[in-house]
Write an enzyme that holds these catalytic residues in place. Structure first.
Site, PDB file in Angstrom:
ATOM      1  CG  HIS A 293      -9.129   3.592  -7.332  1.00 51.25           C
ATOM      2  ND1 HIS A 293      -7.880   3.025  -7.448  1.00 51.25           N
ATOM      3  CD2 HIS A 293      -8.942   4.749  -6.649  1.00 51.25           C
ATOM      4  CE1 HIS A 293      -6.981   3.802  -6.867  1.00 51.25           C
ATOM      5  NE2 HIS A 293      -7.601   4.853  -6.376  1.00 51.25           N
TER       6      HIS A 293
ATOM      7  CG  HIS B 280      -0.824   2.042  -5.125  1.00 50.59           C
ATOM      8  ND1 HIS B 280      -0.646   2.131  -6.489  1.00 50.59           N
ATOM      9  CD2 HIS B 280      -2.104   2.482  -4.885  1.00 50.59           C
ATOM     10  CE1 HIS B 280      -1.753   2.589  -7.058  1.00 50.59           C
ATOM     11  NE2 HIS B 280      -2.630   2.822  -6.107  1.00 50.59           N
TER      12      HIS B 280
ATOM     13  CD  GLU C  44      -2.693   1.637   0.390  1.00 49.41           C
ATOM     14  OE1 GLU C  44      -3.210   2.773   0.401  1.00 49.41           O
ATOM     15  OE2 GLU C  44      -2.971   0.783  -0.480  1.00 49.41           O
TER      16      GLU C  44
END
Length: 318
Positions: A123, A61, A58
């Site tokens: 998304h 990213h 995460e």
């Protein structure tokens, strides 16, 4: 300066692909809450202390998205100043940065407050628009149109219909695929291409309906692209940008279908799943370039007609 701009454009395009694949990786590994309910920090810390695989994915990213966001902003401003005389440049510059920021805000909102699967599925598609805009800017910078003599291309109504229809429809296919991932329905059907978990030909729950809906949408786009590729081979060989573009499109959609099947057979192999996301991203990029050509077609026809009526391309066979 032009050489530096080309390098930036290429690196930004590659960076946008990493953003797309990174988002898919976060979803496929269930790492969306790797940093807890904290954004942009991770668990409220500038330097995380409790390191987990989900946190690394995460956080990586987020860092890649932030870095690429800066690159997109620089590319947008630079292209605006350098090739702003090309009519699509300013629109694409705004589009690329706006949609990248929009996907970042949706991602942040999902972390802070949570979102439904149907909203989260948007998304990837929003990032895809930003990627397509950056890709088109790169193609404008490299003057790809001149290499393919696209400034003389006139697209007839039939091909225009297929290009616009497939572009819109491919976005719907992307959404259904993202919805499959966000609903954790990737392996709800253990076989392929049908779903016969209970011996029934029809899905029996919402997860099976979502999975089979995506498979049906993917099957139809494969048939549609195969048909248009047949038209391109038969009637458009003299227009090499269309001819080669549709051959590339058919290759990509074939790889996309194969990867989709292998996801089931390998029980969600991560590399194959990421390849699945990669193929559809590049395919959407090709369609976006086709849309750009369609938007120029009418003006090309008028310019060619006013300059030399005899130079108009012959009417296509119906």
């Amino acid at each position: 300066m032009k050489r530096s701009l080309k390098w930036l454009a290429v690196l930004t395009t590659i960076g946008m692909l990493f953003v797309l694949l990174g988002g898919a990786l976060v979803t496929k590994t269930d790492s969306g809450m790797g940093c807890g309910r904290s954004w942009p920090l991770c668990n409220g810390e500038f330097v995380p202390t409790d390191i987990t695989p989900e946190l690394v994915i995460e956080l990586a990213h987020r860092l890649v998205s932030g870095s690429v966001g800066i690159m997109v902003l620089i590319l947008s401003i630079w292209t605006w100043k350098s090739i702003g005389h090309i009519r699509e440049t300013k629109f694409l510059s705004v589009l690329s940065f706006f949609f990248l920021m929009l996907q970042a805000l949706i991602g942040a909102a999902a972390v802070k407050w949570g979102q439904s699967d149907f909203v989260l599925a948007l998304h990837f598609g929003i990032s895809l628009i930003s990627f397509a805009a950056v890709l088109l800017l790169t193609m404008l910078i490299f003057e790809v149109d001149k290499k393919f003599q696209a400034e003389k291309l006139v697209i007839d109504k039939r091909m225009t219909f297929h290009i616009i229809g497939l572009t819109v429809y491919s976005y719907m296919v992307v959404y259904t695929g993202a919805l499959v991932r966000h609903m954790n329905a990737s392996l709800v059907c253990k076989d392929w291409p049908l779903c016969t978990n209970d011996g029934s030909l029809l899905p029996t729950n919402i997860y099976e309906w979502v999975q089979m809906g995506h498979r049906a949408a993917a099957g139809f786009i494969f048939i549609w692209i195969a048909y248009v590729t047949y038209l391109a081979v038969k009637y458009y060989k003299h227009e090499k940008v269309l001819y080669r573009g549709w051959l590339i499109s058919f290759s990509l959609v074939s790889l996309q279908v194969i990867a989709g099947a292998l996801i089931i057979f390998t029980r969600l192999n991560l590399y194959i799943a990421l390849a699945h996301a990669f193929f559809i991203s590049v395919l959407f990029g090709v369609f976006s370039y086709f849309i750009l050509l369609v938007s120029r077609s009418k003006k090309n026809a008028e310019r060619i007609k006013n300059h030399d009526p005899a130079s108009l391309p012959p009417a296509k066979a119906k």
